[in-house]
Design an enzyme around this catalytic site. Structure first.
Site, PDB file in Angstrom:
ATOM      1  N   ASP A 238       0.811  -1.214   0.000  1.00 11.17           N
ATOM      2  CA  ASP A 238       0.000   0.000   0.000  1.00 11.17           C
ATOM      3  C   ASP A 238       0.846   1.267   0.000  1.00 11.17           C
ATOM      4  O   ASP A 238       0.312   2.372   0.156  1.00 11.17           O
ATOM      5  CB  ASP A 238      -0.939   0.009   1.212  1.00 11.17           C
ATOM      6  CG  ASP A 238      -0.195  -0.132   2.533  1.00 11.17           C
ATOM      7  OD1 ASP A 238       1.010  -0.448   2.493  1.00 11.17           O
ATOM      8  OD2 ASP A 238      -0.810   0.077   3.590  1.00 11.17           O
ATOM      9  N   GLU A 337      10.844  -2.141  14.083  1.00 15.67           N
ATOM     10  CA  GLU A 337      11.932  -1.678  13.215  1.00 15.67           C
ATOM     11  C   GLU A 337      13.244  -1.529  13.976  1.00 15.67           C
ATOM     12  O   GLU A 337      14.287  -2.030  13.554  1.00 15.67           O
ATOM     13  CB  GLU A 337      11.564  -0.345  12.566  1.00 15.67           C
ATOM     14  CG  GLU A 337      10.360  -0.409  11.640  1.00 15.67           C
ATOM     15  CD  GLU A 337       9.053  -0.189  12.367  1.00 15.67           C
ATOM     16  OE1 GLU A 337       8.018  -0.001  11.697  1.00 15.67           O
ATOM     17  OE2 GLU A 337       9.069  -0.214  13.608  1.00 15.67           O
TER      18      GLU A 337
END
Length: 389
Positions: A238, A337
């Site tokens: 996306d 992350e």
């Protein structure tokens, strides 16, 4: 009664009737024939005896013709071009002799220099092109996906982007479930991109905190098992990417990072998250959320890429205590992350700024999809839509 007595002929050729005398040539042939019949070769068949001499002549002519065919111009010395692999057909020794015009001699020298310069330019272009293809690093794009209303739109949009990227590129698409879906497989087959279609089978997938973590770990395990050598990049379907980003990723040696533009929670303004760079060095971080200020590295999941050898080569990784470098599902949301990057590098000194100065936005992280859209089963409509006039 008178009787006639015939005396025997004194001639040694008693087997000839009529007492015929043979000539010298006939005697020579007759003696040769007797000698031939008494020789060891007389046991050969008449066919071999008849074709033996022509066969030897044919073999001799064949060998001579073969030698002349292999070395047709042995007396000439051709200047072979090792770079282009061609032979100059216009060799000076093949040209007829012509009278030299002194007035055109200087212009001919200039033309020859220009031709040599152009040929050298072509050679250099071919060498540069071959080196660029040889040195081109494989880009491994990892994309987790799942069944939703806009899945086909997002996958096709990303496929059109990856199709324009210079090869080599490998697209690893991971689905959540017990098997791959035929709808996603059809999209990948028509994408025109080299891909691998994987699935992540996790029990109670609806209770998972972040399904993308397990899907990316499935791709990392596949890369580590097969020892794929390239630059790994996590690209969600996306997001929006520029072609320049993939060219920059290919130049990363170990670990590279860049700023990512994204929409705020209210979707009324854009924010920037990523490194602050001084040339090729990372000296700080952009952050806009107070809840994420405790992170060690403020990077979005689509804001970094790294060399795949860090997964399966322990000599290249920093944190040797990790048996397998994977993303963690046990950490709070937004910390996947930084905990993953801490397994790869020690600090900012091992990071590369992409691009130099980090002064350009190369990709956008957008969340525009509504979660309440229905998912069309099989991507087909059971009835035609009515047209209102």
């Amino acid at each position: 009664m008178a009787s006639i007595r015939r005396t025997l002929s004194p001639s040694p050729h008693h087997h000839f009737p009529h007492r015929l005398q043979l000539s010298s040539s006939s005697k020579f042939k007759y003696q040769n024939q007797n000698q031939f019949l008494s020789s060891p070769s007389a046991s050969l068949s008449p066919f071999l005896l008849f074709y033996r001499r022509p066969f030897y002549r044919f073999l001799l002519c064949f060998l001579l013709g073969f030698m002349f065919g292999v070395f047709p111009f042995a007396h000439l010395h051709f200047d072979l071009d090792t770079n282009l692999g061609t032979v100059p057909f216009s060799h000076p020794s093949l040209r007829p002799r012509q009278r030299v015009d002194r007035h055109s001699l200087s212009s001919g020298i200039h033309k020859q220099q220009n031709s040599v310069w152009s040929s050298n330019k072509i050679k250099q272009a071919i060498v540069d092109g071959a080196s660029s293809v040889k040195d081109g690093k494989l880009v491994i794009v990892v994309t987790p996906t799942y069944n939703r209303a806009a899945q086909s739109y997002y996958l096709n949009r990303l496929a059109h982007t990856l199709r324009l990227v210079e090869p080599p590129l490998l697209w690893i698409v991971v689905e959540m479930g017990e098997a791959v879906t035929p709808e996603t497989a059809l999209i990948l087959r028509k994408s025109g991109v080299m891909y691998r279609h994987l699935f992540c089978s996790k029990n109670n997938s609806t209770n998972l905190k972040d399904r993308g973590v397990h899907q990316r770990n499935t791709a990392l395990e596949h890369i580590e098992t097969h020892r794929l050598d390239g630059i790994i990049y996590f690209a969600d379907d996306d997001n929006v990417y520029s072609l320049e980003l993939f060219d920059r990723i290919r130049q990363i040696r170990k670990f590279g990072t860049w700023p990512v533009a994204m929409l705020a929670q209210g979707k009324n303004k854009a924010i920037l998250e990523g490194p602050v760079c001084d040339g090729d060095r990372v000296i700080g971080w952009h952050t806009n959320e107070k809840s994420k200020r405790l992170r060690r590295f403020h990077v979005d999941m689509s804001g970094f890429a790294f060399n795949s050898t860090l997964l399966w080569d322990p000599k290249r990784r920093y944190h040797v205590a990790w048996n397998a470098i994977r993303q963690l599902d046990t950490v709070p949301e937004g910390f996947q992350e930084t905990t993953f990057i801490e397994q790869l590098v020690e600090d900012e000194s091992e990071m590369e700024a992409v691009p130099s100065g980090c002064n350009r936005v190369l990709n956008w992280h957008l969340h525009l999809e509504s979660k309440n859209l229905p998912y069309p089963k099989g991507w087909e409509l059971s009835e035609n839509l009515d047209v209102n006039g």
